[in-house]
Write an enzyme that holds these catalytic residues in place. Structure first.
Site, PDB file in Angstrom:
ATOM      1  CG  ASP A 250      48.934  39.688  26.463  1.00 38.55           C
ATOM      2  OD1 ASP A 250      50.148  39.756  26.636  1.00 38.55           O
ATOM      3  OD2 ASP A 250      48.086  40.103  27.277  1.00 38.55           O
ATOM      4  CE  LYS A 272      50.138  37.775  31.634  1.00 42.00           C
ATOM      5  NZ  LYS A 272      49.216  38.807  31.270  1.00 42.00           N
ATOM      6  CG  MET A 385      40.862  33.864  32.120  1.00 44.47           C
ATOM      7  SD  MET A 385      42.062  34.710  33.136  1.00 44.47           S
ATOM      8  CE  MET A 385      41.084  36.026  33.838  1.00 44.47           C
TER       9      MET A 385
HETATM   10  N1  SAH Z   1      41.303  41.838  29.123  1.00 50.70           N
HETATM   11  C1  SAH Z   1      40.495  40.849  28.456  1.00 50.70           C
HETATM   12  C2  SAH Z   1      40.308  39.600  29.287  1.00 50.70           C
HETATM   13  C3  SAH Z   1      41.559  38.815  29.540  1.00 50.70           C
HETATM   14  S1  SAH Z   1      41.218  37.377  30.461  1.00 50.70           S
HETATM   15  C4  SAH Z   1      39.150  41.483  28.091  1.00 50.70           C
HETATM   16  O1  SAH Z   1      38.834  42.573  28.544  1.00 50.70           O
HETATM   17  O2  SAH Z   1      38.421  40.854  27.335  1.00 50.70           O
HETATM   18  C5  SAH Z   1      41.139  36.164  29.208  1.00 50.70           C
HETATM   19  C6  SAH Z   1      39.730  35.613  29.075  1.00 50.70           C
HETATM   20  O3  SAH Z   1      38.927  36.523  28.336  1.00 50.70           O
HETATM   21  C7  SAH Z   1      39.633  34.325  28.291  1.00 50.70           C
HETATM   22  O4  SAH Z   1      39.930  33.212  29.094  1.00 50.70           O
HETATM   23  C8  SAH Z   1      38.197  34.328  27.857  1.00 50.70           C
HETATM   24  O5  SAH Z   1      37.378  33.934  28.901  1.00 50.70           O
HETATM   25  C9  SAH Z   1      37.937  35.800  27.621  1.00 50.70           C
HETATM   26  N2  SAH Z   1      38.067  36.185  26.194  1.00 50.70           N
HETATM   27  C10 SAH Z   1      38.901  37.084  25.663  1.00 50.70           C
HETATM   28  N3  SAH Z   1      38.692  37.203  24.346  1.00 50.70           N
HETATM   29  C11 SAH Z   1      37.689  36.364  24.038  1.00 50.70           C
HETATM   30  C12 SAH Z   1      36.996  36.040  22.843  1.00 50.70           C
HETATM   31  N4  SAH Z   1      37.312  36.622  21.678  1.00 50.70           N
HETATM   32  N5  SAH Z   1      36.013  35.139  22.896  1.00 50.70           N
HETATM   33  C13 SAH Z   1      35.675  34.545  24.066  1.00 50.70           C
HETATM   34  N6  SAH Z   1      36.290  34.817  25.221  1.00 50.70           N
HETATM   35  C14 SAH Z   1      37.281  35.717  25.210  1.00 50.70           C
END
Ligand code: SAH
Length: 465
Positions: A250, A272, A385
Site C-alpha cells: 500500500d 489506496k 484518517m
Molecule cells: N493499518 C494502519 C492504519 C491504516 S488507516 C495502522 O494500523 O496503522 C490509515 C491512517 O493511519 C492514516 O490516515 C493515518 O491517520 C494513520 N497513519 C498510518 N501511518 C501513520 C504514520 N506513520 N503517521 C501518522 N499517521 C499514520
C-alpha cells in the site's frame, strides 16, 4: 557505491607483499587462506612471517622493493612504514594494471580489504569504503553473532545435493521452496549441531519421498509493516518479506520498509490514496487469490497493523473462501508508533484510563460517529484518517460536551525522519492543519495526555527531505 565488492580467485596465483611486519602478516594470513602463492619483499621479517618462511609457506626476498618485481603478479599489498616506498609500490602497480592495496592509505589503493566473516564457502565481506574500519569491525561482530558457525557445512551439504534436487524439481519456485524448507528446518539444525551425516541422510530421505512434480502451493502472508521506521518491523515480517515471490503493498508502507523486500521479488503497488485507489479493494482480494493459485508466496504488506483500519479482515475472508493458506503478522499500529515517538502516552494514571481508536473517514464519506461514546472523561481518542474531517471532528466533540480547550496533537508521518508533531486544542486544531499544511498520513490524538508531549518528547529527527 564507492567500491564494487567482488571475490577474487587467488588460488595458486602469485601475490606480492612489500613489508615484513605485524601489519603485513595479517594480510599475508588472508592471502594464504585464499590459496595464493605469496612472495614477501622486506629487508627483515617479523616473527610470524619468519615462521611461515621457515615452513616454506611463503617466499622471502630480503631485498628492497623494485618495480620490476611486480610483473606478472595477480595482486600487490604494500604494508611498510615508509610512505615513499608505499607510494612507489602504488604507482608501479597502477602502471602495470595490477590491483594494489596500501595499508591505511585508501588514496593509494585500487582495492580495499573488507572485514570478513568466514563460513567457507560462505564468505561475507563488510566495507565502509575505507572510512571507518572500526565501524566495519562492529558490523562484523554483529554478523558473527547472528550467523551460526555451521553455515559453512550447510553450504557444503547444498553443494552435494544441488544436482539431484535440480533433477527432481522441474518448477524453479518449487525447488526454491524445497531448499528454503531444508535450510530453515530440522535438517539445518542437525548441521548446526555438528551431525552432518544425519543431516545428509535426512535430506536424502526427504528427497526420496517428496513429489517433485506437484505444482507448488502458494500462500499469502498478511503482514503489518508498521508505521514507517523499519526498525519497528517484527522479525517474522522481515523473514517473510525476505522469502516472498511477490509483494503487494500500500501507499502507507514506507520506502525504508520497502527496501527490505527480497531484491528479486515482484512488487505490485495496490495504492489506496484517499479517493484515488490504484486498485479497488475487490480487485486486490482477487489478485491475492490469483497469485497464490500460481504457486507464489505472496506478502500482502500493509502500513501499521493489518487488522486495525487495514481491511485485512476482508482480504483474508476471500482467501479463506477459496481455501488458500494464509498467515497474519501483526504490526505496530500508527497509534502505538506515533504515540511513542511523539512522547504522548495514550494512557496515564493521572490523565486517561482508557483509549479508543476511531476512524475519521467513513465509507459514505461522512464522519458519523457515536460521539457520545467518545466524549468520556479520562479517555484518550485516537483518530485514524481524520485529517479530511478535522473540522467536523472538533466541532462535534465540542457539541457533545468536550471542553473546547481540550488538548489535541497532530502527528504527521510518525516514526519516520519526516515526523512532525503539532499541538493545539479542539478550537485551534482545524486552523493549525490549514496553516501548517498538514498532510496525510496524520494521526490525531485528543485528550489531556497531550500535555505530556512538552516534557516527554524525545524523537526530533532532522527531516530527510
Ligand atoms: N493499518 C494502519 C492504519 C491504516 S488507516 C495502522 O494500523 O496503522 C490509515 C491512517 O493511519 C492514516 O490516515 C493515518 O491517520 C494513520 N497513519 C498510518 N501511518 C501513520 C504514520 N506513520 N503517521 C501518522 N499517521 C499514520
Amino acid at each position: 557505491m564507492d567500491f564494487l565488492p567482488i571475490f577474487l580467485n587467488l588460488r595458486s596465483r602469485p601475490c606480492v607483499v612489500i613489508g615484513g611486519g605485524e601489519v603485513a602478516s595479517r594480510k599475508i594470513f588472508l592471502l594464504l587462506d585464499a590459496g595464493a602463492q605469496v612472495t614477501v619483499y622486506a629487508p627483515e621479517l617479523g616473527e610470524t612471517i619468519r615462521g611461515w618462511a621457515g615452513a616454506g609457506k611463503i617466499k622471502h626476498v630480503a631485498q628492497p622493493f623494485r618495480p620490476e618485481t611486480l610483473e606478472g603478479c595477480a595482486l600487490v599489498i604494500a604494508a611498510t612504514d615508509d610512505a615513499a616506498v608505499n607510494r612507489q609500490v602504488s604507482e608501479a602497480a597502477k602502471a602495470l594494471g595490477i590491483p594494489v592495496n596500501v595499508v591505511d592509505r585508501p588514496d593509494l589503493c585500487t582495492f580495499i580489504m573488507p572485514s570478513i566473516i568466514d563460513r567457507s564457502p560462505v564468505t561475507i565481506a563488510v566495507s565502509t569504503g575505507g572510512r571507518s574500519p572500526v565501524l566495519a569491525r562492529l558490523i562484523r561482530a554483529r554478523l558473527e553473532s547472528l550467523i551460526p558457525a555451521g553455515y559453512g557445512s550447510l553450504a557444503k551439504l547444498v553443494t552435494a545435493f544441488r544436482d539431484k534436487v535440480k533433477q527432481k524439481f522441474k518448477h524453479p519456485p518449487r525447488r526454491r521452496q524445497f531448499w528454503e524448507e531444508v535450510l530453515q528446518g530440522r535438517i539445518a539444525e542437525l548441521v548446526y549441531s555438528g551431525q552432518d551425516e544425519a543431516a545428509e541422510k535426512a535430506l536424502q530421505a526427504r528427497l526420496d519421498t517428496v513429489d517433485g512434480n506437484k505444482p507448488p502451493v502458494g500462500e499469502v502472508y498478511l503482514v503489518g509493516g508498521g508505521p514507517g521506521d523499519p526498525d519497528l518491523l517484527t522479525f517474522r515480517a522481515l523473514r517473510l518479506m525476505q522469502t516472498a515471490d511477490v509483494v503487494v503493498y500500500d501507499r502507507l508502507v514506507s520506502p525504508a520498509v520497502l527496501e527490505l523486500i527480497r531484491r528479486d521479488a515482484e512488487r505490485i503497488y495496490a495504492g489506496k490514496e484517499r479517493d484515488n485507489h490504484a486498485l479497488p479493494q475487490e480487485d486486490i482480494n482477487h489478485l491475492l487469490v490469483r497469485l497464490a493459485k500460481e504457486g507464489k508466496r505472496v506478502v500482502r504488506l500493509k502500513g501499521g497493523d493489518p487488522f486495525i483500519f487495514g481491511r485485512g479482515g476482508e482480504e483474508i475472508d476471500t482467501l479463506a473462501a477459496e481455501g488458500i493458506p494464509f498467515q497474519v503478522v501483526p504490526g505496530i499500529t500508527a497509534a502505538a508508533g506515533c504515540a511513542s515517538y511523539a512522547g504522548i502516552p495514550l494512557t496515564h494514571r493521572d490523565y486517561a484510563q482508557s483509549v479508543v481508536f476511531v476512524t475519521g473517514h467513513l465509507q459514505d464519506g461522512t464522519v458519523n460517529l457515536n460521539w457520545q461514546a467518545l466524549v468520556q472523561p479520562d479517555q484518550t481518542i485516537v483518530f485514524y484518517m481524520g485529517l479530511h474531517g478535522i473540522e467536523t471532528i472538533c466541532r462535534e466533540l465540542i457539541r457533545h460536551g468536550m471542553r473546547p480547550t481540550t488538548l489535541a496533537a497532530l502527528v504527521q508521518q510518525g516514526t519516520t525522519r519526516n515526523q512532525r508533531v503539532l499541538t493545539g486544542n479542539l478550537e485551534t486544531l482545524p486552523g493549525i492543519v490549514a496553516k501548517a499544511k498538514v498532510k496525510a498520513p496524520t494521526l490525531i490524538i485528543v485528550g489531556d495526555v497531550v500535555e505530556l508531549h512538552g516534557r516527554l518528547r524525545w524523537f526530533e529527527p532532522t527531516a530527510a527531505d
